[in-house]
Design an enzyme around this catalytic site. Structure first.
Site, PDB file in Angstrom:
ATOM      1  N   HIS A 153       0.763  -1.038   0.089  1.00 46.42           N
ATOM      2  CA  HIS A 153      -0.082  -0.121  -0.098  1.00 46.42           C
ATOM      3  C   HIS A 153       0.933   1.316   0.144  1.00 46.42           C
ATOM      4  O   HIS A 153       0.445   2.200  -0.208  1.00 46.42           O
ATOM      5  CB  HIS A 153      -0.898  -0.174   1.030  1.00 46.42           C
ATOM      6  CG  HIS A 153      -0.469   0.409   2.330  1.00 46.42           C
ATOM      7  ND1 HIS A 153       0.352  -0.589   3.438  1.00 46.42           N
ATOM      8  CD2 HIS A 153       0.017   1.701   2.962  1.00 46.42           C
ATOM      9  CE1 HIS A 153       0.880  -0.029   4.216  1.00 46.42           C
ATOM     10  NE2 HIS A 153       0.666   1.426   4.349  1.00 46.42           N
TER      11      HIS A 153
HETATM   12  C1  UD1 Z   1      -2.258   5.421   5.459  1.00 45.91           C
HETATM   13  C2  UD1 Z   1      -1.160   6.075   6.201  1.00 45.91           C
HETATM   14  C3  UD1 Z   1       0.137   4.808   6.319  1.00 45.91           C
HETATM   15  C4  UD1 Z   1      -0.412   3.500   6.851  1.00 45.91           C
HETATM   16  C5  UD1 Z   1      -1.548   3.211   6.067  1.00 45.91           C
HETATM   17  C6  UD1 Z   1      -2.397   1.828   6.582  1.00 45.91           C
HETATM   18  C7  UD1 Z   1      -0.611   8.376   5.753  1.00 45.91           C
HETATM   19  C8  UD1 Z   1       0.403   9.380   5.135  1.00 45.91           C
HETATM   20  N1  UD1 Z   1      -0.339   7.090   5.408  1.00 45.91           N
HETATM   21  O1  UD1 Z   1      -1.731   5.039   4.184  1.00 45.91           O
HETATM   22  O2  UD1 Z   1       1.048   5.282   7.359  1.00 45.91           O
HETATM   23  O3  UD1 Z   1       0.519   2.529   6.978  1.00 45.91           O
HETATM   24  O4  UD1 Z   1      -2.530   4.139   5.983  1.00 45.91           O
HETATM   25  O5  UD1 Z   1      -3.309   1.422   5.731  1.00 45.91           O
HETATM   26  O6  UD1 Z   1      -1.357   8.752   6.646  1.00 45.91           O
HETATM   27  N2  UD1 Z   1      -9.090   4.669   0.576  1.00 45.91           N
HETATM   28  C9  UD1 Z   1      -9.993   4.106   0.419  1.00 45.91           C
HETATM   29  N3  UD1 Z   1     -10.998   3.359   1.187  1.00 45.91           N
HETATM   30  C10 UD1 Z   1     -10.405   3.452   2.548  1.00 45.91           C
HETATM   31  C11 UD1 Z   1      -9.145   4.095   2.775  1.00 45.91           C
HETATM   32  C12 UD1 Z   1      -8.629   4.727   1.766  1.00 45.91           C
HETATM   33  O7  UD1 Z   1     -10.672   3.836  -0.785  1.00 45.91           O
HETATM   34  O8  UD1 Z   1     -11.174   3.021   3.457  1.00 45.91           O
HETATM   35  C13 UD1 Z   1      -8.224   5.184  -0.649  1.00 45.91           C
HETATM   36  C14 UD1 Z   1      -8.112   6.787  -0.197  1.00 45.91           C
HETATM   37  O9  UD1 Z   1      -9.260   7.662  -0.507  1.00 45.91           O
HETATM   38  C15 UD1 Z   1      -6.768   7.056  -0.936  1.00 45.91           C
HETATM   39  C16 UD1 Z   1      -6.145   5.618  -0.691  1.00 45.91           C
HETATM   40  O10 UD1 Z   1      -7.022   4.607  -0.660  1.00 45.91           O
HETATM   41  O11 UD1 Z   1      -6.856   7.474  -2.220  1.00 45.91           O
HETATM   42  C17 UD1 Z   1      -5.201   5.768   0.213  1.00 45.91           C
HETATM   43  O12 UD1 Z   1      -5.555   6.077   1.436  1.00 45.91           O
HETATM   44  P1  UD1 Z   1      -4.466   7.026   2.370  1.00 45.91           P
HETATM   45  O13 UD1 Z   1      -5.544   7.238   3.762  1.00 45.91           O
HETATM   46  O14 UD1 Z   1      -4.172   8.166   1.730  1.00 45.91           O
HETATM   47  O15 UD1 Z   1      -3.183   6.404   2.636  1.00 45.91           O
HETATM   48  P2  UD1 Z   1      -2.756   4.713   2.876  1.00 45.91           P
HETATM   49  O16 UD1 Z   1      -1.984   4.583   1.801  1.00 45.91           O
HETATM   50  O17 UD1 Z   1      -3.831   4.189   3.355  1.00 45.91           O
END
Ligand code: UD1
Length: 369
Positions: free
Chosen positions: A206
């Site tokens: 991820h």
């Molecule tokens: C985040 C954390 C990371 C942690 C990880 C665990 C930051 C900078 N990064 O990364 O430290 O290890 O979480 O998973 O805070 N999304 C969905 N559904 C969800 C959640 C996210 O579709 O339930 C999408 C978001 O809209 C985004 C992408 O997935 O486009 C990534 O989510 P984001 O919260 O930005 O960061 P993670 O990669 O999950």
């Protein structure tokens, strides 16, 4: 004493259960949970509250998605309002996400002491959003709860006063013991996926540095596809990764060889990981959980914060993120025997030590590991 705990992303729901249990067993401490909504899909959020029995948050916002600045800014404003309304004695944050940074910053500006759990971890790579989040949170914190000796040394090297730093062990080990000590809590997921114990690999991906770099992502998937020639490879797919691979035709052939699932709940993941032959991941948490279950791990990143696992021989980093190097690291890991035994993350009572310290009591014996 009142603690306002900020959570928002998947690993924080898991870590929060350890502390919430410890608070529930301690008189005179009230915990108010605030969920920023950074992770919002049911399989990234709701399932962990149900699986682990975490109480519904008093504050539940919907502040996920968007760029880092937009997300963190919206969270900052919402957390500030809650802190003003609640007037807690401590604002507690976990790890290194945007929710961590927003919580620490909102509290520090209101002169509310910040407690940072998982303090002192460093990758020394400021291109990672997580590194920026954790460095700033550490420097804003009054209470820095470090999981390892390495973390304590990192904080000292940055000039943070030793009086603020407490070596308590790792709360994730507290949580892993939920399944290590209670094997009956394993789920039937191996049967569902047609797997045999010790004869499959588990992978999670991820990190932005991998998911937003097509060459790296394809290289990792190709290495996993190669491994799938010798054993099934299960890949519970994070939403960030799903978004990227959908726009990446080169990934399709490799993905066809893997067992791709939706993100899994805590007990399904713990069941799968604890019986796997090997883990291949870019997750910080999974590297450690693999070790708790004594499963070897290959970390598909340029560096790791959990250096003690590399030193102990449980974790390997490929020389670079290209398919041949990753496959080489996987082969080495499979050929090598188990790593050395040690307890670098304490004894599984970090949460109790944190609650005791916050209440101004001496840490209980053994908590420092
Ligand atoms: C985040 C954390 C990371 C942690 C990880 C665990 C930051 C900078 N990064 O990364 O430290 O290890 O979480 O998973 O805070 N999304 C969905 N559904 C969800 C959640 C996210 O579709 O339930 C999408 C978001 O809209 C985004 C992408 O997935 O486009 C990534 O989510 P984001 O919260 O930005 O960061 P993670 O990669 O999950």
């Amino acid at each position: 004493m009142k603690i306002l705990t900020v959570i928002g992303a998947r690993p924080q729901f898991i870590k929060a259960i350890a502390l919430s249990h410890a608070v529930a067993r301690t008189g005179g401490v009230e915990e108010v949970l605030l969920h920023t909504g950074q992770h919002y899909d049911d399989n990234m959020s709701g399932v962990f509250f149900r699986d682990l029995g975490l109480a519904a948050p008093k504050y539940r916002f919907d502040l996920g998605g968007g760029s880092h600045g937009h997300m963190t800014g919206k969270q900052l404003a919402a957390i500030e309002d809650a802190l003003v309304a609640e007037k807690p004695d401590v604002c507690l944050v976990y790890g290194d996400t945007n929710s961590t940074l927003a919580g620490a910053l909102a509290a520090a500006k209101l002169h509310i002491p910040v407690a940072h759990v998982e303090a002192g971890l460093r990758s020394f790579n400021r291109r990672m959003p997580e590194e920026i989040n954790r460095v700033v949170s550490d420097h804003l914190a009054t209470w820095l709860f470090a999981p390892t000796d390495t973390a304590v040394r990192n904080l000292a090297a940055e000039g943070i006063g030793a009086d603020k730093v407490h070596l308590v062990g790792d709360v994730m080990y507290d949580v892993a013991r939920l399944i290590i000590d209670n094997p009956e809590r394993r789920t039937p997921i191996l049967g569902t996926l047609g797997l045999e114990p010790g004869r499959y690999a588990i992978s999670t991906l991820h990190r932005q540095e991998n998911t937003d770099e097509p060459a790296r992502l394809v290289a990792i998937l190709e290495a996993l596809a190669g491994l799938a020639g010798t054993m099934p490879v299960v890949l519970p797919m994070h939403p960030r990764t799903r978004k990227t691979v959908q726009a990446l035709p080169q990934a399709a052939a490799a993905l066809d060889k893997l067992t791709v699932t939706e993100p899994l709940g805590f007990f399904d993941m713990a069941t799968l990981l604890s019986q796997a032959r090997i883990a291949v991941t870019d997750s910080g948490g999974l590297q450690k959980e693999a070790f708790f279950y004594r499963v070897p791990c290959v970390t598909v990143r340029d560096e790791t914060e959990w250096v003690e696992l590399v030193e102990l021989g449980w974790n390997r980093l490929p020389a670079n993120i290209e398919a041949a190097a990753i496959s080489g690291a996987i082969r080495q890991s499979l050929d090598a025997g188990p790593g050395r035994d040690a307890t670098p993350y304490g004894e599984g009572n970090a949460a109790k030590a944190i609650v005791n310290l916050l209440r101004g009591e001496a840490a209980t014996a053994g908590a420092a590991g």
